[in-house]
Every structure is written in structure tokens, then in C-alpha cells.
Design an enzyme around this catalytic site. Sequence first.
Site, PDB file in Angstrom:
ATOM      1  N   THR A 103      35.203  -3.290 -49.411  1.00  0.00           N
ATOM      2  CA  THR A 103      35.507  -4.508 -48.658  1.00  0.00           C
ATOM      3  C   THR A 103      34.216  -5.293 -48.528  1.00  0.00           C
ATOM      4  O   THR A 103      33.303  -4.888 -47.813  1.00  0.00           O
ATOM      5  CB  THR A 103      36.087  -4.171 -47.271  1.00  0.00           C
ATOM      6  N   LYS A 178      42.086  -9.225 -48.117  1.00  0.00           N
ATOM      7  CA  LYS A 178      41.672  -8.162 -47.209  1.00  0.00           C
ATOM      8  C   LYS A 178      41.210  -8.750 -45.875  1.00  0.00           C
ATOM      9  O   LYS A 178      41.420  -8.152 -44.806  1.00  0.00           O
ATOM     10  CB  LYS A 178      40.545  -7.334 -47.839  1.00  0.00           C
ATOM     11  N   LYS A 246      32.068  -4.971 -39.371  1.00  0.00           N
ATOM     12  CA  LYS A 246      31.555  -5.479 -40.647  1.00  0.00           C
ATOM     13  C   LYS A 246      32.605  -6.341 -41.326  1.00  0.00           C
ATOM     14  O   LYS A 246      32.328  -7.442 -41.804  1.00  0.00           O
ATOM     15  CB  LYS A 246      31.151  -4.304 -41.542  1.00  0.00           C
TER      16      LYS A 246
END
Length: 296
Positions: A103, A178, A246
Site C-alpha cells: 500500500t 485502496k 500510514k
Amino acid sequence: MTNSKTIKNVAFIGLGVMGFPMAGYLQQQGYATRVYNRTTAKAMDWVNRYGGAHGETPAAAAMGAELVFLCVGNDDDVRSVVYGEHGVLASMQPGSVLIDHTTASAELARELAAACAEQGIGFLDAPVSGGQAGAENGVLTIMVGGDSEAYANAEPVMQAYARCCKLLGPTGSGQLAKMVNQICIAGVVQGLAEGLHFAQNAGLDAAAVVEVISQGAAQSWQMQNRYQTMLKGEYDFGFAVDWMRKDLSIALSEARKNGSHLPLTALVDQFYSEVQRMGGNRWDTSSLLARLQKPA
């Protein structure tokens, strides 16, 4: 471009809680898999469990591989295993495909696609959802951006550990999707935490309430899979708060670029910062309930 029916050799870079079982599924499905991990002992543990082989460097692992998979921490981690004399691009051959399951940012995806194209290598940004349990059970959801030909070659192989895999558009589309995934999860988890908190303070049997409302419109994966551990105050598992922050940072940064307004996402990100200050850096994301229950 490599034909998926002839693919025999693959490489997997990064053997964390996600990558370790994902690479294992590739080996179990008959693909000769060579792995690399920053900690060699982890790579050897993988070889001892699944067979296959390991490379001393990312380049060594990628040598001769038709597909090279990455699953590391962040943009900088990806660059560290892709570029340079020991990076995968140093040994990948024209016609092979690099698939990044990390990711990361959409900007990095476009950067990598350009670097791969210069060497005649395909590239797919392919972040996953489903967490550690999804990786271990081989039922991840994969959101993919990139060239349709590269996808056609990689998709049958990715099915080794996927329940759903879909090409969503050009390079960067997987990472953008995502971000949507994480934005939606953040809001759902916060709503579930507040609902359970309210139920407890109202004197209700919170577990019984969830058993009822989970059969209706309030149902979600988070409710189904996390309410019991939340009520027990158990968070030492799952997708870590550090990782979620994050991911949300990436989403909020992208939102500033494309003009999206994400007030709830920004607020939940701050709530997660409170959980970190409570020592919950590695707690599951469902630990949002813990900040509501802390002493005033």
C-alpha cells in the site's frame, strides 16, 4: 509479454505478516518461488516451511523470474528493493512483470511504471485488502492498476491467494482504490466503536445488541469480525494502528491533490494518534473503542 500458461518462476520480495503466507500460496500452487526478506532468518524460515529458495538480495531473488511480487512497508521501502545494483530491476528481463502489493502512493506507482517501461518490463500496482487473516487463508481482495496485457498474465497467478482480483484502470488506480478502501474502513470502525460505547453506557448487553443489528442495515465486516474482541478489550492482533495511520496519510495527501474533502477521515486519523499515545501503535484498528473507554 509472458504468457500466464507458461509461467513457472516467480519471486516474492518482503515476508511480513502478509507476504509470508502469500508467497507460500505461490509455492504451493506449483510456482517455483524465490524469496527475499531484509531479515535472512525470516527467509530461511519460509524456505523451511514451504520449500522454494531465497536470494541474498532482491536482484538475486528476481533473477529469471517471470513475475516479481513486492509486499513491503512504504514508498521508500519499495524504492529500496527496486532500484540500484541489488534492486529487482537490475536482474529482471524484458517481458517480465513487476507487481507491487505494497500500500503506497499513486505517485510511486506511476514512477515505477515508467522505470519498468524503460526496460520493457510490465508493472501493476496491486494493493491488497483482507489483513493478515485474508493472507493466511488465501482470500485477499486485490485492487489493480496498470496495463491490461500485464494484468492478463499476472491475474491467474495472483488468484493463488485472492478471493477477488480486478483491474480498475491505468497505473495508480489500484493505489487510489485502496485509499477508498481505507477511507471507508476508518469511518465504519469509528461508528462501531461509538455504537458499542453507547450500548455499554446505556446498560445494554452490547453483544446481544450486535447479534440483532448485524442482521440488518448496520451489518459490516468490522462488526461481524471485531465486536467480540472489542468488547473484551483485546487488540493485540490484526491490522496495526501504525499501518492504518500510514495508509490514511497517503489518502489525505492524495485528497489535497485532487480536491476531495475528507473531514471524517482526518478526524479518525487524529483519533488513531490518541491510540498511539496510549501505547497502541501495534494494536488492531478496532482499538478506537479503547480511547473512548480510557479514564477521563
